[in-house]
Design a protein around this motif. Structure first.
Motif, PDB file in Angstrom:
ATOM      1  N   ALA A 191      31.729  85.557 -29.313  1.00 45.11           N
ATOM      2  CA  ALA A 191      31.688  84.999 -27.945  1.00 45.11           C
ATOM      3  C   ALA A 191      30.466  84.095 -27.796  1.00 45.11           C
ATOM      4  CB  ALA A 191      31.708  86.094 -26.877  1.00 45.11           C
ATOM      5  N   ARG A 226      36.396  82.683 -19.622  1.00 44.30           N
ATOM      6  CA  ARG A 226      36.403  81.453 -20.422  1.00 44.30           C
ATOM      7  C   ARG A 226      35.159  80.603 -20.165  1.00 44.30           C
ATOM      8  NH1 ARG A 226      40.200  83.765 -22.323  1.00 44.30           N
ATOM      9  NH2 ARG A 226      38.535  84.036 -23.824  1.00 44.30           N
ATOM     10  N   THR A 227      34.164  81.137 -19.480  1.00 41.49           N
ATOM     11  CA  THR A 227      33.000  80.334 -19.080  1.00 41.49           C
ATOM     12  C   THR A 227      32.249  79.782 -20.278  1.00 41.49           C
ATOM     13  OG1 THR A 227      32.751  81.714 -17.127  1.00 41.49           O
ATOM     14  CG2 THR A 227      30.854  80.374 -17.733  1.00 41.49           C
ATOM     15  N   THR A 245      18.977  89.471 -23.187  1.00 39.67           N
ATOM     16  CA  THR A 245      19.937  90.179 -24.042  1.00 39.67           C
ATOM     17  C   THR A 245      19.930  89.590 -25.444  1.00 39.67           C
ATOM     18  OG1 THR A 245      21.337  90.699 -22.153  1.00 39.67           O
ATOM     19  CG2 THR A 245      22.385  90.777 -24.315  1.00 39.67           C
ATOM     20  N   TYR A 274      38.538  81.879 -33.191  1.00 46.92           N
ATOM     21  CA  TYR A 274      39.062  83.251 -33.309  1.00 46.92           C
ATOM     22  C   TYR A 274      40.500  83.348 -32.813  1.00 46.92           C
ATOM     23  CZ  TYR A 274      38.520  83.670 -28.278  1.00 46.92           C
ATOM     24  OH  TYR A 274      38.652  83.480 -26.936  1.00 46.92           O
ATOM     25  N   PRO A 292      28.543  89.244 -16.170  1.00 44.76           N
ATOM     26  CA  PRO A 292      29.689  90.176 -16.183  1.00 44.76           C
ATOM     27  C   PRO A 292      29.362  91.530 -15.546  1.00 44.76           C
ATOM     28  CG  PRO A 292      29.626  88.985 -18.252  1.00 44.76           C
ATOM     29  CD  PRO A 292      28.383  88.590 -17.498  1.00 44.76           C
ATOM     30  N   GLY A 324      27.587  83.126 -21.786  1.00 37.49           N
ATOM     31  CA  GLY A 324      26.216  83.137 -21.291  1.00 37.49           C
ATOM     32  C   GLY A 324      25.230  83.651 -22.324  1.00 37.49           C
ATOM     33  N   VAL A 325      25.478  84.823 -22.871  1.00 37.77           N
ATOM     34  CA  VAL A 325      24.578  85.388 -23.881  1.00 37.77           C
ATOM     35  C   VAL A 325      24.715  84.624 -25.194  1.00 37.77           C
ATOM     36  CG1 VAL A 325      23.937  87.454 -25.177  1.00 37.77           C
ATOM     37  CG2 VAL A 325      24.757  87.682 -22.815  1.00 37.77           C
ATOM     38  N   VAL A 339      20.119  95.708 -22.076  1.00 40.93           N
ATOM     39  CA  VAL A 339      19.000  94.795 -21.818  1.00 40.93           C
ATOM     40  C   VAL A 339      17.988  95.449 -20.868  1.00 40.93           C
ATOM     41  CG1 VAL A 339      20.165  93.661 -19.863  1.00 40.93           C
ATOM     42  CG2 VAL A 339      18.442  92.400 -21.192  1.00 40.93           C
ATOM     43  N   LYS A 358      31.670  93.732 -13.007  1.00 37.27           N
ATOM     44  CA  LYS A 358      32.047  95.088 -13.437  1.00 37.27           C
ATOM     45  C   LYS A 358      31.556  96.099 -12.400  1.00 37.27           C
ATOM     46  CE  LYS A 358      31.980  93.983 -18.402  1.00 37.27           C
ATOM     47  NZ  LYS A 358      31.351  94.155 -19.713  1.00 37.27           N
ATOM     48  N   PHE A 406      23.252  98.898 -27.143  1.00 43.47           N
ATOM     49  CA  PHE A 406      22.224  98.010 -26.607  1.00 43.47           C
ATOM     50  C   PHE A 406      22.337  97.952 -25.092  1.00 43.47           C
ATOM     51  CE2 PHE A 406      20.789  94.026 -24.922  1.00 43.47           C
ATOM     52  CZ  PHE A 406      19.598  93.812 -25.572  1.00 43.47           C
ATOM     53  N   SER A 417      36.670  79.479 -29.026  1.00 44.46           N
ATOM     54  CA  SER A 417      37.893  78.671 -29.105  1.00 44.46           C
ATOM     55  C   SER A 417      37.511  77.212 -29.387  1.00 44.46           C
ATOM     56  CB  SER A 417      38.718  78.803 -27.821  1.00 44.46           C
ATOM     57  OG  SER A 417      37.946  78.428 -26.729  1.00 44.46           O
ATOM     58  N   ILE A 422      27.249  95.073 -28.060  1.00 48.63           N
ATOM     59  CA  ILE A 422      26.580  94.855 -26.773  1.00 48.63           C
ATOM     60  C   ILE A 422      27.422  95.216 -25.548  1.00 48.63           C
ATOM     61  CG2 ILE A 422      25.498  93.030 -25.344  1.00 48.63           C
ATOM     62  CD1 ILE A 422      24.157  92.027 -27.865  1.00 48.63           C
ATOM     63  N   LYS A 455      35.187  74.352 -27.795  1.00 46.94           N
ATOM     64  CA  LYS A 455      33.735  74.562 -27.664  1.00 46.94           C
ATOM     65  C   LYS A 455      32.982  74.382 -28.983  1.00 46.94           C
ATOM     66  CE  LYS A 455      34.570  77.446 -23.686  1.00 46.94           C
ATOM     67  NZ  LYS A 455      35.267  78.663 -23.289  1.00 46.94           N
TER      68      LYS A 455
HETATM   69  N1  LIG Z   1      24.627  95.773 -22.895  1.00 48.36           N
HETATM   70  C1  LIG Z   1      23.974  94.776 -22.293  1.00 48.36           C
HETATM   71  O1  LIG Z   1      22.765  94.880 -22.015  1.00 48.36           O
HETATM   72  C2  LIG Z   1      24.696  93.483 -21.994  1.00 48.36           C
HETATM   73  C3  LIG Z   1      23.968  92.361 -21.589  1.00 48.36           C
HETATM   74  C4  LIG Z   1      24.633  91.162 -21.381  1.00 48.36           C
HETATM   75  C5  LIG Z   1      26.021  91.096 -21.541  1.00 48.36           C
HETATM   76  N2  LIG Z   1      26.701  92.213 -21.882  1.00 48.36           N
HETATM   77  C6  LIG Z   1      28.169  92.151 -22.081  1.00 48.36           C
HETATM   78  O2  LIG Z   1      28.421  91.238 -23.154  1.00 48.36           O
HETATM   79  C7  LIG Z   1      29.626  90.527 -22.892  1.00 48.36           C
HETATM   80  C8  LIG Z   1      29.366  89.026 -22.937  1.00 48.36           C
HETATM   81  O3  LIG Z   1      28.527  88.664 -21.838  1.00 48.36           O
HETATM   82  P1  LIG Z   1      28.386  87.132 -21.409  1.00 48.36           P
HETATM   83  O4  LIG Z   1      27.528  87.075 -20.217  1.00 48.36           O
HETATM   84  O5  LIG Z   1      28.040  86.294 -22.561  1.00 48.36           O
HETATM   85  O6  LIG Z   1      29.919  86.831 -20.983  1.00 48.36           O
HETATM   86  P2  LIG Z   1      30.633  85.468 -20.591  1.00 48.36           P
HETATM   87  O7  LIG Z   1      29.637  84.385 -20.406  1.00 48.36           O
HETATM   88  O8  LIG Z   1      31.550  85.759 -19.462  1.00 48.36           O
HETATM   89  O9  LIG Z   1      31.519  85.164 -21.902  1.00 48.36           O
HETATM   90  C9  LIG Z   1      32.476  84.176 -21.806  1.00 48.36           C
HETATM   91  C10 LIG Z   1      32.806  83.664 -23.201  1.00 48.36           C
HETATM   92  O10 LIG Z   1      33.446  84.675 -23.973  1.00 48.36           O
HETATM   93  C11 LIG Z   1      34.220  84.002 -24.963  1.00 48.36           C
HETATM   94  N3  LIG Z   1      35.215  84.932 -25.499  1.00 48.36           N
HETATM   95  C12 LIG Z   1      36.044  85.734 -24.817  1.00 48.36           C
HETATM   96  N4  LIG Z   1      36.787  86.496 -25.674  1.00 48.36           N
HETATM   97  C13 LIG Z   1      36.372  86.173 -26.927  1.00 48.36           C
HETATM   98  C14 LIG Z   1      36.739  86.609 -28.242  1.00 48.36           C
HETATM   99  N5  LIG Z   1      37.699  87.528 -28.440  1.00 48.36           N
HETATM  100  N6  LIG Z   1      36.088  86.066 -29.306  1.00 48.36           N
HETATM  101  C15 LIG Z   1      35.137  85.130 -29.122  1.00 48.36           C
HETATM  102  N7  LIG Z   1      34.772  84.646 -27.897  1.00 48.36           N
HETATM  103  C16 LIG Z   1      35.383  85.173 -26.826  1.00 48.36           C
HETATM  104  C17 LIG Z   1      34.787  82.824 -24.213  1.00 48.36           C
HETATM  105  O11 LIG Z   1      34.943  81.786 -25.137  1.00 48.36           O
HETATM  106  P3  LIG Z   1      36.375  81.082 -25.328  1.00 48.36           P
HETATM  107  O12 LIG Z   1      36.735  80.463 -24.005  1.00 48.36           O
HETATM  108  O13 LIG Z   1      36.107  80.118 -26.397  1.00 48.36           O
HETATM  109  O14 LIG Z   1      37.313  82.179 -25.675  1.00 48.36           O
HETATM  110  C18 LIG Z   1      33.716  82.480 -23.171  1.00 48.36           C
HETATM  111  O15 LIG Z   1      32.970  81.329 -23.526  1.00 48.36           O
HETATM  112  C19 LIG Z   1      30.152  91.057 -21.560  1.00 48.36           C
HETATM  113  O16 LIG Z   1      31.060  92.105 -21.799  1.00 48.36           O
HETATM  114  C20 LIG Z   1      28.906  91.608 -20.881  1.00 48.36           C
HETATM  115  O17 LIG Z   1      29.167  92.605 -19.922  1.00 48.36           O
HETATM  116  C21 LIG Z   1      26.080  93.414 -22.104  1.00 48.36           C
END
Ligand SMILES: NC(=O)c1ccc[n+]([C@@H]2O[C@H](COP(=O)([O-])OP(=O)(O)OC[C@H]3O[C@@H](n4cnc5c(N)ncnc54)[C@H](OP(=O)(O)O)[C@@H]3O)[C@@H](O)[C@H]2O)c1
Length: 320
Positions: free
Chosen positions: A157, A309-310, A136, A200, A46, A161-162, A266, A50, A264, A182, A242, A185
């Protein structure tokens, strides 16, 4: 093509997926203590889209910018002073983060000690899916929250990925894992080790989660998920927020409830990547790659990722 150039995805302005362009650019050269790595695959995160849109790490970019941080590849050349890696070694990394790493390209250079050996049991595509997401999850659970066996951990979530890695790491640490995702999954998340999965979209997670010690919040302020998480966290427990740091609202709700919060970000950590690679090679943890895209399909990859939705990860196959 010339030895001095390489294919890369560049952006010359911030904007939508169409600002991503594949072109020939200068190939980087390793400074002393750096390695030049031939990138086989680059993970998509993401923070990539972004940043492309002018948020994330946009403030650290100069144009033309090459996005991407997750790399799996082969050492091509080592700079002066490098003694722990040699040409031909298979490596993976989250180099330079949050500074630009330029992973959407055929070559990257970075300090040799940002790289760990690629887990031998998986290919470059799967390895490229790991660094940012796995670090992360690992750093949040182990270093920030200090999760102990017997604790209850809520992962929001969990299918992303995380999240899918956080579920497996938390389980490996001996925690009981509650996950939100959802419904389609749920079976997969249970296979990965989630003890309880909450849809959720149909239920408010706070009505069914029970009390937890730690929340790994990967949703943030959307739908008030971060602040609502406080109501399921025990007094003295921790919400690791996060996506966007600790909002004022989360801080104030948590303060009143006696719940701790943490922002946080990473960090590169080759040592943790070696530990994580060991868990992958021993079959404790598996990484899910939902789709692989060629470099030329990078705009489509960003569109899919931004859809939110990944299941697991999206990866660029840089070798094709
Ligand atoms: N601060 C840091 O160092 C750091 C590091 C890594 C990531 N991040 C942030 O953390 C977030 C997640 O990253 P990611 O890579 O895991 O993203 P991702 O892979 O794009 O997450 C996609 C997943 O989010 C789920 N989702 C979306 N809305 C949801 C909700 N309201 N409740 C529960 N599940 C939900 C979806 O599931 P469903 O299809 O089942 O809805 C989908 O499987 C992003 O905002 C990213 O920028 C921050």
């Amino acid at each position: 093509m010339s030895e001095d150039t390489m294919r890369a995805v560049t952006i010359r302005e911030f904007g939508g997926p169409d600002v991503l362009i594949v072109e020939q650019v200068a190939r980087p050269e390793p400074l002393p203590t750096e390695v030049l790595v031939r990138v086989h695959a680059a993970g998509i995160n993401p923070v990539d889209w972004k940043t492309r849109a002018g948020q994330g790490m946009a403030g650290l970019q100069t144009f033309p910018a090459i996005l991407g941080w997750d790399v799996s590849g082969v050492v091509e050349e080592v700079g002066f002073g490098v003694t722990t890696l040699a040409p031909g070694d298979e490596v993976y990394a989250l180099p330079w983060f949050p500074r630009p790493a330029g992973a959407y390209a055929e070559f990257v250079t970075a300090p040799s000690r940002h790289f760990a050996r690629k887990p031998a049991s998986i290919g470059h595509i799967e390895a490229a899916a790991l660094p940012l997401a796995a670090l992360t999850a690992w750093q949040a659970l182990v270093d920030t929250a200090g999760v102990q066996a017997g604790q209850r951990v809520l992962v929001h979530a969990a299918a992303g990925g995380v999240g899918h890695l956080a579920v497996q790491f938390a389980r490996h640490l001996g925690a009981e894992v509650v996950a939100t995702a959802s419904e389609s999954k749920h079976a997969w998340l249970k296979e990965l080790g989630a003890d309880q999965v909450i849809d959720y979209t149909r239920q408010r997670f706070e009505d069914v989660a029970g009390e937890v010690d730690v929340v790994i919040d990967l949703v943030g302020a959307h739908d008030d998920t971060d602040a609502r998480s406080v109501s399921v966290t025990r007094r003295g427990g921790l919400v690791v927020s996060i996506p966007g740091g600790v909002s004022e609202r989360l801080a104030s709700v948590a303060r009143s409830a006696g719940v701790r919060t943490s922002a946080f970000l990473v960090e590169p950590d080759a040592g943790a990547l070696t530990t994580i690679g060991g868990l992958v090679d021993s079959g404790v943890v598996r990484v899910e790659v939902e789709r692989v895209f060629a470099l030329e399909q990078v705009a489509e990859a960003h569109r899919v990722g931004e859809g939110g939705r990944t299941r697991g990860k999206l990866v660029l196959d840089v070798a094709v």
